[in-house]
Design a protein around this motif. Structure first.
Motif, PDB file in Angstrom:
ATOM      1  N   MET A   1       0.818  -1.199   0.000  1.00 47.28           N
ATOM      2  CA  MET A   1       0.000   0.000   0.000  1.00 47.28           C
ATOM      3  C   MET A   1       0.858   1.257   0.000  1.00 47.28           C
ATOM      4  O   MET A   1       0.423   2.293  -0.466  1.00 47.28           O
ATOM      5  CB  MET A   1      -0.936  -0.036   1.212  1.00 47.28           C
ATOM      6  CG  MET A   1      -2.077   0.913   1.084  1.00 47.28           C
ATOM      7  SD  MET A   1      -3.023   0.478  -0.373  1.00 47.28           S
ATOM      8  CE  MET A   1      -4.547   1.181  -0.016  1.00 47.28           C
ATOM      9  N   THR A   2       2.080   1.158   0.523  1.00 51.33           N
ATOM     10  CA  THR A   2       2.930   2.347   0.559  1.00 51.33           C
ATOM     11  C   THR A   2       3.376   2.761  -0.835  1.00 51.33           C
ATOM     12  O   THR A   2       3.602   3.951  -1.063  1.00 51.33           O
ATOM     13  CB  THR A   2       4.178   2.108   1.437  1.00 51.33           C
ATOM     14  OG1 THR A   2       4.908   1.000   0.923  1.00 51.33           O
ATOM     15  CG2 THR A   2       3.795   1.875   2.879  1.00 51.33           C
ATOM     16  N   ILE A   3       3.468   1.815  -1.761  1.00 55.49           N
ATOM     17  CA  ILE A   3       3.853   2.189  -3.125  1.00 55.49           C
ATOM     18  C   ILE A   3       2.749   3.010  -3.784  1.00 55.49           C
ATOM     19  O   ILE A   3       3.018   3.975  -4.498  1.00 55.49           O
ATOM     20  CB  ILE A   3       4.253   0.969  -3.977  1.00 55.49           C
ATOM     21  CG1 ILE A   3       4.922   1.435  -5.272  1.00 55.49           C
ATOM     22  CG2 ILE A   3       3.054   0.095  -4.289  1.00 55.49           C
ATOM     23  CD1 ILE A   3       5.679   0.352  -5.981  1.00 55.49           C
ATOM     24  N   VAL A   4       1.498   2.653  -3.545  1.00 54.18           N
ATOM     25  CA  VAL A   4       0.373   3.419  -4.087  1.00 54.18           C
ATOM     26  C   VAL A   4       0.381   4.825  -3.499  1.00 54.18           C
ATOM     27  O   VAL A   4       0.218   5.814  -4.229  1.00 54.18           O
ATOM     28  CB  VAL A   4      -0.968   2.707  -3.811  1.00 54.18           C
ATOM     29  CG1 VAL A   4      -2.140   3.574  -4.207  1.00 54.18           C
ATOM     30  CG2 VAL A   4      -1.011   1.367  -4.525  1.00 54.18           C
ATOM     31  N   TYR A   5       0.585   4.917  -2.198  1.00 56.92           N
ATOM     32  CA  TYR A   5       0.656   6.233  -1.553  1.00 56.92           C
ATOM     33  C   TYR A   5       1.822   7.044  -2.118  1.00 56.92           C
ATOM     34  O   TYR A   5       1.684   8.244  -2.372  1.00 56.92           O
ATOM     35  CB  TYR A   5       0.790   6.087  -0.030  1.00 56.92           C
ATOM     36  CG  TYR A   5       0.954   7.417   0.657  1.00 56.92           C
ATOM     37  CD1 TYR A   5      -0.135   8.266   0.837  1.00 56.92           C
ATOM     38  CD2 TYR A   5       2.202   7.840   1.095  1.00 56.92           C
ATOM     39  CE1 TYR A   5       0.015   9.508   1.436  1.00 56.92           C
ATOM     40  CE2 TYR A   5       2.367   9.079   1.698  1.00 56.92           C
ATOM     41  CZ  TYR A   5       1.272   9.905   1.867  1.00 56.92           C
ATOM     42  OH  TYR A   5       1.425  11.123   2.455  1.00 56.92           O
ATOM     43  N   SER A   6       2.954   6.394  -2.314  1.00 56.72           N
ATOM     44  CA  SER A   6       4.124   7.087  -2.861  1.00 56.72           C
ATOM     45  C   SER A   6       3.851   7.645  -4.249  1.00 56.72           C
ATOM     46  O   SER A   6       4.228   8.771  -4.565  1.00 56.72           O
ATOM     47  CB  SER A   6       5.327   6.148  -2.922  1.00 56.72           C
ATOM     48  OG  SER A   6       5.716   5.754  -1.632  1.00 56.72           O
ATOM     49  N   ILE A   7       3.187   6.853  -5.068  1.00 54.60           N
ATOM     50  CA  ILE A   7       2.855   7.312  -6.414  1.00 54.60           C
ATOM     51  C   ILE A   7       1.860   8.458  -6.371  1.00 54.60           C
ATOM     52  O   ILE A   7       2.034   9.475  -7.041  1.00 54.60           O
ATOM     53  CB  ILE A   7       2.330   6.140  -7.268  1.00 54.60           C
ATOM     54  CG1 ILE A   7       3.468   5.159  -7.567  1.00 54.60           C
ATOM     55  CG2 ILE A   7       1.693   6.637  -8.566  1.00 54.60           C
ATOM     56  CD1 ILE A   7       3.021   3.855  -8.198  1.00 54.60           C
ATOM     57  N   LEU A   8       0.819   8.303  -5.558  1.00 56.06           N
ATOM     58  CA  LEU A   8      -0.226   9.330  -5.491  1.00 56.06           C
ATOM     59  C   LEU A   8       0.244  10.624  -4.830  1.00 56.06           C
ATOM     60  O   LEU A   8      -0.360  11.675  -5.036  1.00 56.06           O
ATOM     61  CB  LEU A   8      -1.463   8.781  -4.773  1.00 56.06           C
ATOM     62  CG  LEU A   8      -2.208   7.679  -5.518  1.00 56.06           C
ATOM     63  CD1 LEU A   8      -3.370   7.161  -4.681  1.00 56.06           C
ATOM     64  CD2 LEU A   8      -2.682   8.161  -6.881  1.00 56.06           C
ATOM     65  N   SER A   9       1.317  10.562  -4.048  1.00 56.59           N
ATOM     66  CA  SER A   9       1.834  11.784  -3.424  1.00 56.59           C
ATOM     67  C   SER A   9       2.988  12.389  -4.221  1.00 56.59           C
ATOM     68  O   SER A   9       3.531  13.412  -3.836  1.00 56.59           O
ATOM     69  CB  SER A   9       2.285  11.495  -1.991  1.00 56.59           C
ATOM     70  OG  SER A   9       3.337  10.550  -1.982  1.00 56.59           O
ATOM     71  N   ASN A  10       3.326  11.771  -5.350  1.00 59.00           N
ATOM     72  CA  ASN A  10       4.401  12.277  -6.197  1.00 59.00           C
ATOM     73  C   ASN A  10       3.828  13.317  -7.160  1.00 59.00           C
ATOM     74  O   ASN A  10       3.126  12.986  -8.110  1.00 59.00           O
ATOM     75  CB  ASN A  10       5.047  11.118  -6.962  1.00 59.00           C
ATOM     76  CG  ASN A  10       6.255  11.543  -7.752  1.00 59.00           C
ATOM     77  OD1 ASN A  10       6.425  12.706  -8.095  1.00 59.00           O
ATOM     78  ND2 ASN A  10       7.094  10.573  -8.059  1.00 59.00           N
TER      79      ASN A  10
END
Length: 148
Positions: A1-10
């Motif tokens: 789930m952290t990868i999705v958050y990382s992408i969406l916060s980029n």
């Protein structure tokens, strides 16, 4: 789930995608105003006003400039890519669209039996006028400045 958050916060991903979405939405609105018809295919199609290619890549350059500074290597690379994309949209792809228009006229001016191998028109609206590219770039700058 952290990868999705990382992408969406980029911001270098989300702002250009949002700029593309807004440009495509404006194309639908433009068709409603100018042609008085609702054409949702304009939402996914290329060509038209404003250039979503330009808004996407220029918003990326703007975000990179805000994050890394305009003297950074990343900003320089993004500006170079933006120049290539916008040149292609207003030059090569526009010329290809004009050629498709001429070829469609030639093909469909023939007798019906002579055009049996041509079951569909070539896509004519694939490039942009310089003004459409400029407006897409302006939209990209505004989106990058507002959301980065």
């Amino acid at each position: 789930m952290t990868i999705v958050y990382s992408i969406l916060s980029n911001k270098t991903i989300t702002v250009p995608v949002f700029a593309w979405f807004i440009a495509q939405f404006l194309k639908v609105i433009n068709v409603i105003v100018v042609e008085r018809k609702l054409d949702f295919t304009r939402f996914i199609g290329s060509g038209g006003m404003p250039s979503s290619h330009s808004s996407f890549i220029v918003s990326l350059s703007t975000v990179v400039g805000k994050i890394n500074g305009v003297s950074s290597v990343e900003f320089g690379i993004s500006v170079a890519v933006a120049a290539i994309v916008m040149y292609d949209a207003a030059g090569v792809r526009r010329a290809a669209g004009k050629q498709a228009k001429v070829l469609n006229k030639l093909i469909f001016s023939q007798k019906e039996e002579d055009r049996k191998n041509f079951d569909e028109n070539l896509k004519e609206l694939i490039g942009h006028s310089p003004f459409e590219v400029f407006m897409g770039a302006l939209l990209g700058i505004l989106m990058g400045l507002c959301f980065a």
